[in-house]
Structure formats: structure tokens, C-alpha cells
Design an enzyme around this catalytic site. Structure first.
Site, PDB file in Angstrom:
ATOM      1  N   SER A 146       1.732  -0.583 -10.719  1.00 37.17           N
ATOM      2  CA  SER A 146       2.001  -1.702 -11.328  1.00 37.17           C
ATOM      3  C   SER A 146       2.493  -3.098 -10.738  1.00 37.17           C
ATOM      4  O   SER A 146       2.977  -2.707  -9.547  1.00 37.17           O
ATOM      5  CB  SER A 146       2.914  -1.452 -12.867  1.00 37.17           C
ATOM      6  N   GLY A 147       2.290  -4.026 -11.453  1.00 41.21           N
ATOM      7  CA  GLY A 147       2.490  -5.336 -10.766  1.00 41.21           C
ATOM      8  C   GLY A 147       1.416  -6.132 -10.172  1.00 41.21           C
ATOM      9  O   GLY A 147       1.598  -7.331  -9.614  1.00 41.21           O
ATOM     10  N   HIS A 178       1.471  -5.342  -2.290  1.00 35.86           N
ATOM     11  CA  HIS A 178       2.940  -4.699  -2.710  1.00 35.86           C
ATOM     12  C   HIS A 178       4.099  -5.461  -2.359  1.00 35.86           C
ATOM     13  O   HIS A 178       5.377  -4.789  -2.176  1.00 35.86           O
ATOM     14  CB  HIS A 178       2.891  -3.196  -2.019  1.00 35.86           C
ATOM     15  N   ASP A 209      10.705   0.360   1.049  1.00 34.95           N
ATOM     16  CA  ASP A 209      11.398  -0.628   0.116  1.00 34.95           C
ATOM     17  C   ASP A 209      12.934   0.036  -0.168  1.00 34.95           C
ATOM     18  O   ASP A 209      13.483  -0.017  -1.235  1.00 34.95           O
ATOM     19  CB  ASP A 209      10.646  -0.355  -1.452  1.00 34.95           C
ATOM     20  N   SER A 231       6.938   9.828  -1.330  1.00 35.26           N
ATOM     21  CA  SER A 231       7.756  10.996  -0.626  1.00 35.26           C
ATOM     22  C   SER A 231       7.290  12.058  -1.796  1.00 35.26           C
ATOM     23  O   SER A 231       7.270  13.257  -1.215  1.00 35.26           O
ATOM     24  CB  SER A 231       9.355  10.726  -0.823  1.00 35.26           C
ATOM     25  N   GLY A 253      -2.005  12.396   3.964  1.00 33.70           N
ATOM     26  CA  GLY A 253      -1.385  11.110   4.369  1.00 33.70           C
ATOM     27  C   GLY A 253      -1.800  10.441   5.555  1.00 33.70           C
ATOM     28  O   GLY A 253      -1.789   9.271   5.816  1.00 33.70           O
ATOM     29  N   ASP A 295      13.132   6.808  11.622  1.00 35.41           N
ATOM     30  CA  ASP A 295      12.480   6.803  10.357  1.00 35.41           C
ATOM     31  C   ASP A 295      12.996   7.685   9.527  1.00 35.41           C
ATOM     32  O   ASP A 295      13.831   8.563   9.615  1.00 35.41           O
ATOM     33  CB  ASP A 295      10.990   7.548  10.458  1.00 35.41           C
TER      34      ASP A 295
END
Length: 579
Positions: free
Chosen positions: A58-59, A221, A404, A449, A490, A558
Site C-alpha cells: 500500500s502507499g 517504496h 526499513d 523475510s 528471490g 547484512d
């Protein structure tokens, strides 16, 4: 410290669901399935055609629920703000659409790790259940086009909704529509700029940018771009963008294009009109004919001030058909508006329930664990969960530089759910345990994840189910299958600065020491996983969200690689101390 950006919402937690309620309040011809954050066209009879399903985080409104209507999408699945929807919600959308569209379902998904993983697993589950479904990964971003998995999907994804929806209305079959989409993706390119960062509900802006600067190649994003430059005039910025887009598509004088000028959310209509005019002037000057220019809010990034320009090359082979499809009428509110605002005389109340109790998977759970092995398994999983909770802050900190900042939060959710599972779970079969953990990852973690862990654990489960023993070789096979599944959807491999760097070197060591003393083997695997996590600090990110931003934002290990090393150490140390 940056201040939290003011937004007119009820709460950060409810904003996605409140937004979806608003869409159907404005346009009652659409139907909300609130438990699954899915919106569809109201439909009672089989259309016999192919349904098109879109979605993502969303967004980005009106993307994707605002682009549902005859000639575009049949349904859309919404995730959290800038987060992929979970596999179960996507699977619900596929199953719901397939009920009344026996031609099959084409799932359009963005080229982002979370979407690839979660949509990918949903598509695979749907196929296992006997549903006629295909997926199409859209990616046309010039700024990230050198990424190993290709460019990110930007506003060009909206072009695909129109093209595929139009072909469906014309009666094309599933394979033909997908083949057309693959061809269109080769002839499309997008690049954008932003002047300000956006902010997630309840959060400050995602990055800093000076008042006289702009970010080139910013994503949808909220991520920063690949380069900062001093802001110029509208003519200069448009030329900067179109120089790269036309070069990427190798457009020459005489080419024909369809143009989309996308408002990233916070750009005024006056500015957008100026940008559209400069776009046409640039193309005219270079003798590239703009057959159509679409302009407005199509795929936004909350309140980000900026815009993107997407060109679809209307080539000699397919251009006539593509232009015809773009011109087909649609009542999707985000494209042209129209009759979708008319309330039906009888809305009808029909069950939204789609049987999600079974995903069609039929499997033997393989060789059973002994009572001693069950006890060790319980202790090992408990220890891993405890360590993930303990390291929440560390993982968040590692993730904050290029993601994020929620890796620790996400894995803590998983860990707490695993602890709850262990209180009552039967641990008789290793394959069943791994499958249960896969489902927990899907439902309790969410985002990228959750998709990674869910896919990996499911693949490991299926590998063990076909084994006649639970020996070292069986577990090594399961480990390798997990890594292959993660790479398949991925798009990452060892050396790309992801959790696979930890898993790969640990698996190599497992293979090399498989015939050595058992405890010695376990400790060498722990040491290898630690080295694998540490090695990511000096790697250039080539897959995942870190690969989308400039290297200056990527520092230290990472987060995903470190998390894998944490739980590997906890599990194997526990095993070593109990045998």
C-alpha cells in the site's frame, strides 16, 4: 532528529484497512474482502475469460485497487505500507477470481524481492491445488536495470494492467496474454526523480535531501535514488530523464511511443502539466511520435514530491495492437473514472469464503524422530527463538542502513510465534515441523523475510518428506533444497550480500565435514556461518532491497546474513550439548 510527518489518519496500524474501506465507500461496484485485504469486481457468473490480478504494498494509490474495472484488473491484493502482501492473501485472491473466470488467472507482480517471494509461493500453491494460473514479473526501471534480477517495477506496471485487461476482454487465452506481457516488458522503460522524501504513517521522512537537490532514480517504496543532483528547470529535468529512457530503449527518429507521466504523490497539477508539455516537446524535437500521453496519480509513493516518465515503444510488430488496447474503454476509476461510481440496484450478499483450509498439498511426512530427537529438536528451536528475540536491536540496526530497519522486529515476531508453537506441537516428524514453521513464517512474519523463510522451510520440508532416514545426508539435501528455493524466487545467490551468504558457506562446510566427528562437524558449521555473515560487510549488494540504493547507504554486515548465523549457532550448539 527528524520530526514525525503529520498525516490525517486514525492510526498507523489501521491506515491500510481504512484506505480500502474508503475505496469501496466511494465506488460500491467494487467488493472488499477485508480479512484478506483484497478488492474485486462484483461478479456472480463465470466470464469464461482470463482474470487479471495485481497488487503489492500500500502507499501507491490509486495502484492497485483503484485500477480495477472492466478492461483492466479484476482484483487487487494490498500489503502493508510498502510491504508485500502475505502469500495467503495472494492465494485467496487467485482462488476467488478463478471461481468465476475459468480461463485462468494472470498474476502481475512487481520485481521486488518480497513480491517475488510471496506472490511466487502463492502461484505455486495455486498450481498444486489445480488452478490454472501464471505469473508475470514486471520490471522496467532504468536506474536499477543493471541489478541481477532486472529493473524494479515502477508506474509501467499500470500499462500492463491496461494491456492485459484489454486482451482478456478480447478473449485471448492465458498463455497468449502472458507472452504479450513478456514482449511489452522488453519495450518499456521508466525513470523518475524526487525532490522530497516521503514518510510512512507515524514516522519521519525516510531520508534527507537538501532544498536545492533532487534524487535521480528514486523508487516507489520511499527509497533514495542512485544519485543526487542540483535541481534544474522542468525542461532540464525532463531532458535528463528522457535522454536515459530513450537510450535504454534504443529509440530512433520515427519511433512511436505511448507515454505515462506519473505523479509520485506530492507534485502539484500545475507542475505535472508543465512536465507533460516538456515531455512532448522533447519527443517532438527528437522526432519520436507520442501517440498517447497519460498523466496523473497512477502509482504513487505516499506524499513524495516527484514524478516518473515511462515510455512504451509501439514497435512495428506489436505497436498497433498495444495502442488499440490502450484505447479500449475501461471503467477503472484510477484510469478514466466513469460508471463505476453508480451504485447497483441490488448489491447482493454472497459468501466471500474461499476454502483456504487446504492448499492442495499432499505429502508423506517421512521418517519419524525418536523421543530423544524430539526433545533435542524442541530445545534447539527454543534456543534459536530466544537468540533472535535477544538480538532484535542489533538486527534492526544492521537493517536500517539499506532497508526499513525492521529485520529484528520481523524475526522477533517469528521467534515468538515459534515459541507459542512449541508449547503444544507434536514434533514426531521433522518434515512436518519444517512445514509448520514455513506456515508460521508466512502468517506471522510477513514482508520479504517471511517470504524467504517460508519458501526455504517449505522446500526443506518437502525434501525430508521423501527421505527414508533423518541422517546427515538427508538434512544436507534439505538444506540445499531450501537455498535453491530462495534463489529461484528471490533471485539472489551466494556473493549477493544476503542471508544466502551465511547459508551457502555453512552448507559447503556441512558437505565437506559430513563424515567427520559429529560434534566437530557442528562446530565447524557454526564457525563457517559466522564467517559467512561477517563477509557480507565488504560485499556489494547485487540482490534484495540493498541493491536498489547507492552503495553509500550500505554499511556493516547484512542483517539477514547475521540473523541466519545467530539461529544456526543456537540450534547447533544446543544439539552438540545434548548428544
Amino acid at each position: 532528529m527528524s520530526k514525525i510527518t503529520k498525516k490525517i489518519i486514525n492510526s498507523p496500524e489501521s491506515c491500510v484497512d481504512d484506505n480500502l474501506r474508503g475505496v469501496v465507500a466511494l465506488y460500491p461496484s467494487l467488493k472488499l474482502h477485508p480479512k484478506h485485504r483484497t478488492i474485486t469486481i462484483r461478479q456472480d457468473a463465470d466470464s469464461k475469460r482470463v482474470a487479471v490480478l495485481g497488487g503489492g504494498g500500500s502507499g501507491h494509490e490509486p495502484f492497485a485497487a483503484g485500477l480495477i474495472g472492466a478492461g483492466m484488473l479484476d482484483g487487487a491484493v494490498a500489503g502493508g505500507v510498502f510491504a508485500s502482501p502475505p502469500t495467503g492473501h495472494v492465494l485467496y485472491g487467485i482462488k476467488h477470481l478463478y471461481k468465476n473466470n475459468s480461463g485462468g488467472v494472470l498474476v502481475l507482480l512487481g520485481n521486488y524481492t518480497g513480491d517475488r517471494l510471496n506472490f511466487g509461493k502463492a502461484i505455486e500453491k495455486a498450481k498444486i491445488a489445480g488452478i490454472k494460473v501464471e505469473g508475470m514479473i514486471v520490471g522496467e526501471d532504468v536506474a536499477s536495470s543493471q541489478n541481477k534480477t532486472g529493473g524494479r517495477s515502477m508506474c509501467g506496471e499500470v500499462f500492463f494492467y491496461k494491456l492485459c485487461g484489454g486482451l482478456s476482454m478480447k478473449g485471448y487465452d492465458l498463455q497468449a496474454i502472458r507472452e504479450m506481457a513478456v514482449e511489452a516488458n522488453k519495450n518499456m522503460a521508466t525513470l523518475g526523480v524526487c525532490l522530497t522524501a516521503c514518510s510512512l504513517p507515524g514516522q519521519p521522512p525516510l531520508f534527507e535531501i537538501a532544498s536545492d537537490e533532487m534524487e535521480i532514480g528514486a523508487g516507489v517504496h520511499g527509497e533514495a535514488g542512485i544519485e543526487k543532483r542540483k535541481i534544474g528547470t522542468a525542461k532540464e529535468i525532463v531532458a535528463l530523464i528522457l535522454d536515459q529512457v530513450t537510450a535504454h530503449l534504443k529509440l530512433k527518429a520515427g519511433a512511436r511511443v505511448a507515454v505515462m507521466v506519473n505523479n509520485m504523490g506530492g507534485t502539484s497539477i500545475m507542475e505535472m502539466n508543465i512536465i507533460a508539455a516538456e515531455t512532448k516537446d522533447y519527443l517532438d524535437k527528437n522526432r519520436i511520435r507520442a501517440e498517447r500521453i497519460f498523466c496523473g496519480h497512477l502509482k504513487t509513493s505516499l506524499e513524495m514530491q516527484g514524478f516518473q516518465i515511462c515510455l512504451l515503444h509501439l514497435n512495428d510488430v506489436h505497436g498497433k495492437l498495444w495502442l488499440e488496447l490502450l484505447d479500449l474503454p475501461t471503467d477503472a476509476l484510477g484510469w478514466t473514472g466513469g460508471i463505476m461510481t453508480i451504485r447497483p440496484e441490488k448489491e447482493g450478499e454472497h459468501s466471500d469464503d474461499v476454502d483456504l483450509q487446504t492448499d492442495g498439498l499432499k505429502m508423506d511426512f517421512g521418517h519419524p524422530l525418536s523421543k530423544i530427537e524430539q526433545n533435542i529438536t524442541r530445545k534447539s528451536l527454543q534456543a534459536a527463538a530466544d537468540e533472535l528475540v535477544k538480538n532484535e536491536d542489533l538486527l534492526n540496526k544492521l537493517d536500517s542502513g539499506c532497508g526499513d530497519g525492521d529485520c529484528g522486529i520481523t524475526l522477533k515476531k517469528f521467534a515468538e510465534a515459534v515459541k507459542s508453537y512449541l508449547r503444544t506441537a507434536s514434533l514426531e516428524h521433522a518434515s512436518k515441523i519444517l512445514w509448520d514453521l514455513s506456515e508460521i513464517a508466512e502468517t506471522d512474519m510477513g514482508g520479504t523475510s517471511g517470504g524467504i523463510y517460508s519458501l526455504g522451510l517449505a522446500a526443506a520440508s518437502q525434501a525430508l518428506a521423501s527421505e527414508e532416514t533423518n541422517d546427515r545426508n538427508a538434512w544436507l539435501t534439505a538444506w540445499k533444497n531450501a537455498m535453491q528455493a530462495i534463489s529461484k524466487y528471490g533471485g539472489a545467490e551466494s556473493g549477493d550480500r544476503t542471508m544466502l551468504d551465511t547459508l551457502h558457506i555453512a552448507a559447503q562446510t556441512f558437505n565437506q565435514t559430513i563424515n567427520s566427528d559429529f560434534k566437530e562437524m557442528l562446530f565447524k558449521i557454526i564457525e563457517a556461518s559466522e564467517n559467512g555473515a561477517k563477509s557480507t560487510a565488504n560485499m556489494v549488494a547485487r540482490a534484495g532491497r540493498a541493491s536498489y540504493v547507492a552503495s553509500g547507504y550500505v554499511r556493516d554486515e547484512d542483517a539477514g546474513a547475521r540473523a541466519a548465523a545467530i539461529w544456526i549457532k543456537a540450534v547447533l550448539n544446543t544439539i552438540a550439548n545434548n548428544v
